[in-house]
Motif scaffolding. Sequence first.
Motif, short mmCIF file in Angstrom:
data_model
loop_
_atom_site.label_atom_id
_atom_site.label_comp_id
_atom_site.label_asym_id
_atom_site.label_seq_id
_atom_site.Cartn_x
_atom_site.Cartn_y
_atom_site.Cartn_z
N LYS A 49 0.91 -0.99 -0.12
CA LYS A 49 0.06 0.13 0.17
C LYS A 49 0.65 1.24 0.21
O LYS A 49 0.54 1.98 -0.80
CB LYS A 49 -1.08 -0.25 1.31
CG LYS A 49 -1.90 1.22 1.32
CD LYS A 49 -2.78 0.82 2.24
CE LYS A 49 -3.93 1.89 2.61
NZ LYS A 49 -3.14 3.16 3.10
N GLN A 50 2.03 1.34 0.96
CA GLN A 50 2.85 2.42 1.03
C GLN A 50 3.60 2.53 -0.42
O GLN A 50 3.84 3.68 -1.02
CB GLN A 50 4.06 2.24 1.94
CG GLN A 50 3.33 2.30 3.35
CD GLN A 50 4.43 1.93 4.34
OE1 GLN A 50 5.55 1.35 4.11
NE2 GLN A 50 4.12 2.53 5.47
N LEU A 51 3.88 1.54 -1.05
CA LEU A 51 4.49 1.56 -2.40
C LEU A 51 3.51 2.48 -3.40
O LEU A 51 4.02 3.20 -4.11
CB LEU A 51 4.92 0.48 -2.99
CG LEU A 51 6.29 -0.31 -2.17
CD1 LEU A 51 6.24 -1.72 -2.53
CD2 LEU A 51 7.53 0.50 -2.39
N GLU B 93 11.73 -11.75 1.57
CA GLU B 93 10.29 -11.60 1.19
C GLU B 93 9.76 -10.34 0.75
O GLU B 93 9.13 -10.18 -0.20
CB GLU B 93 9.50 -12.28 2.40
CG GLU B 93 8.00 -12.40 2.14
CD GLU B 93 7.14 -12.86 3.43
OE1 GLU B 93 7.60 -12.56 4.57
OE2 GLU B 93 6.28 -13.58 2.96
N VAL B 94 10.33 -9.29 1.76
CA VAL B 94 9.75 -8.04 1.58
C VAL B 94 10.32 -7.44 0.34
O VAL B 94 9.91 -6.74 -0.70
CB VAL B 94 9.87 -7.12 2.78
CG1 VAL B 94 9.44 -5.66 2.41
CG2 VAL B 94 9.23 -7.78 3.89
N HIS B 95 11.83 -7.49 0.08
CA HIS B 95 12.32 -6.98 -1.07
C HIS B 95 11.72 -7.65 -2.40
O HIS B 95 11.74 -7.08 -3.45
CB HIS B 95 13.85 -7.33 -1.01
CG HIS B 95 14.42 -6.25 0.05
ND1 HIS B 95 15.35 -5.28 -0.62
CD2 HIS B 95 14.23 -5.80 1.06
CE1 HIS B 95 15.67 -4.44 0.30
NE2 HIS B 95 14.92 -4.56 1.37
N ALA B 96 11.57 -8.72 -2.40
CA ALA B 96 10.81 -9.48 -3.64
C ALA B 96 9.34 -8.95 -3.92
O ALA B 96 8.97 -8.79 -5.04
CB ALA B 96 10.82 -11.01 -3.09
N LEU B 97 8.76 -8.63 -3.02
CA LEU B 97 7.42 -8.09 -2.92
C LEU B 97 7.68 -6.44 -3.72
O LEU B 97 7.06 -6.08 -4.54
CB LEU B 97 6.84 -7.55 -1.72
CG LEU B 97 5.57 -7.00 -1.72
CD1 LEU B 97 4.22 -7.71 -1.87
CD2 LEU B 97 5.37 -5.98 -0.59
N VAL B 98 8.79 -5.91 -3.19
CA VAL B 98 8.97 -4.51 -3.66
C VAL B 98 9.42 -4.46 -5.19
O VAL B 98 8.80 -3.96 -6.12
CB VAL B 98 10.19 -3.98 -2.86
CG1 VAL B 98 10.75 -2.54 -3.78
CG2 VAL B 98 9.64 -3.68 -1.55
N ARG B 99 10.31 -5.50 -5.50
CA ARG B 99 10.58 -5.74 -6.81
C ARG B 99 9.49 -5.90 -7.77
O ARG B 99 9.26 -5.59 -8.84
CB ARG B 99 11.40 -6.76 -7.14
CG ARG B 99 12.06 -7.05 -8.28
CD ARG B 99 13.22 -5.58 -8.69
NE ARG B 99 14.42 -6.07 -8.11
CZ ARG B 99 15.20 -5.09 -7.76
NH1 ARG B 99 15.06 -4.12 -8.28
NH2 ARG B 99 16.29 -5.31 -7.21
N ASP B 100 8.51 -6.81 -7.30
CA ASP B 100 7.29 -7.23 -7.80
C ASP B 100 6.40 -6.09 -8.22
O ASP B 100 5.76 -5.87 -9.14
CB ASP B 100 6.26 -8.34 -7.09
CG ASP B 100 5.82 -9.11 -7.84
OD1 ASP B 100 6.31 -9.55 -9.05
OD2 ASP B 100 4.50 -9.44 -7.62
N GLU B 101 6.15 -5.18 -7.15
CA GLU B 101 5.41 -4.02 -7.19
C GLU B 101 6.15 -2.82 -8.35
O GLU B 101 5.26 -2.35 -8.95
CB GLU B 101 5.35 -3.48 -5.97
CG GLU B 101 4.14 -4.02 -5.11
CD GLU B 101 2.72 -3.93 -5.82
OE1 GLU B 101 2.48 -2.88 -6.24
OE2 GLU B 101 2.01 -4.61 -5.78
N LEU B 102 7.38 -3.05 -8.24
CA LEU B 102 8.12 -2.05 -9.10
C LEU B 102 7.69 -2.39 -10.77
O LEU B 102 7.69 -1.48 -11.37
CB LEU B 102 9.41 -2.11 -8.86
CG LEU B 102 10.03 -1.31 -7.54
CD1 LEU B 102 11.32 -1.41 -7.31
CD2 LEU B 102 9.88 0.18 -7.65
N ARG B 103 7.52 -3.62 -11.08
CA ARG B 103 7.33 -4.11 -12.12
C ARG B 103 5.99 -3.33 -12.88
O ARG B 103 5.92 -3.04 -13.83
CB ARG B 103 7.25 -5.50 -12.14
CG ARG B 103 8.45 -6.24 -12.43
CD ARG B 103 8.61 -7.84 -12.66
NE ARG B 103 9.65 -8.40 -12.16
CZ ARG B 103 10.02 -8.95 -11.00
NH1 ARG B 103 8.78 -9.33 -10.34
NH2 ARG B 103 11.00 -9.53 -10.71
N ARG B 104 5.08 -3.45 -11.70
CA ARG B 104 3.66 -2.91 -12.09
C ARG B 104 3.83 -1.29 -12.08
O ARG B 104 3.32 -0.71 -12.92
CB ARG B 104 2.87 -3.25 -10.74
CG ARG B 104 1.40 -3.17 -10.99
CD ARG B 104 0.72 -3.72 -9.40
NE ARG B 104 -0.66 -3.40 -9.76
CZ ARG B 104 -0.83 -2.35 -9.10
NH1 ARG B 104 -0.46 -1.39 -8.58
NH2 ARG B 104 -2.20 -1.70 -9.33
#
Length: 255
Positions: free
Chosen positions: A150-152, A188-199
């Motif tokens: 949500k923050q991202l 786990e969190v950094h993978a989520l950040v990378r994933d969100e960045l793709r979006r």
Amino acid sequence: MSVDRPRPLVAGNWKMNGLRSSTRVLEEIHAGYTPGLKAKVELAVCPPATLVGVFAHHAVGSRVAIGGQDCHAKESGAFTGDLSAEMLADAGATYVIVGHSERRQYHREKDVDVCAKAVAAYRAGLTAIVCVGETREEREAGKTLAVVRKQLRGSIPVDSNSHNLVVAYEPVWAIGTGLTPTVADVAEVHALVRDELRRLVGKAEAPRVRILYGGSVKPSNAAELMAVDNVDGALVGGASLVAADFLAIAGAYLG
Ligand code: PGA
């Protein structure tokens, strides 16, 4: 380390610490920023606003980047006590931290404010270091990934790319406490950040955006944390005030 990993960044967040006499610390950092280290890692120091100009002047030729710790969303105006991104750029900064949890907590900054500040940074030609991270209560409630997502989504402007954006994952409970998440939690969190960045920035840019870990990074845990997948550097608070410690953290990249 895969070949397409971005050049890591180790940034020091001095918070409300430092006087003109602290230029000595910056000089020690310059002295220890050897060609070997320069080849592996970018260094930035974000002193209090009173020292941005002084440090930027001293940093000329050293390749240590200088950053601010916050900026106002507007370019100028009747905002007593505030500083614009343009002013930081004019003083010689190339980075600015936005949305640090201490700003979110003590100045009630919301994602929408953080996003506006990142937009201001881009407008002024600065790279924004956008901070996100969960509180202890949020982690204990199992909400970490939802909170960070949500923050991202709320804090990263649409026109972000790997040049103007750095993301810092800083679990609030790890800041200044000596506590750090497990390597698996960081991964786990950094993978989520990378994933969100793709979006958020697109598939081509996302792998090149640096994602820093922050929160009680010190020489003794830097190598372990910096080796985690999708960790492209560190945002360092307390340990960045001592040149030898800051350099030792960056030295984790010397292998
Ligand atoms: P710390 O702070 O390294 O002192 O935990 C990190 C930060 O607030 O950026």
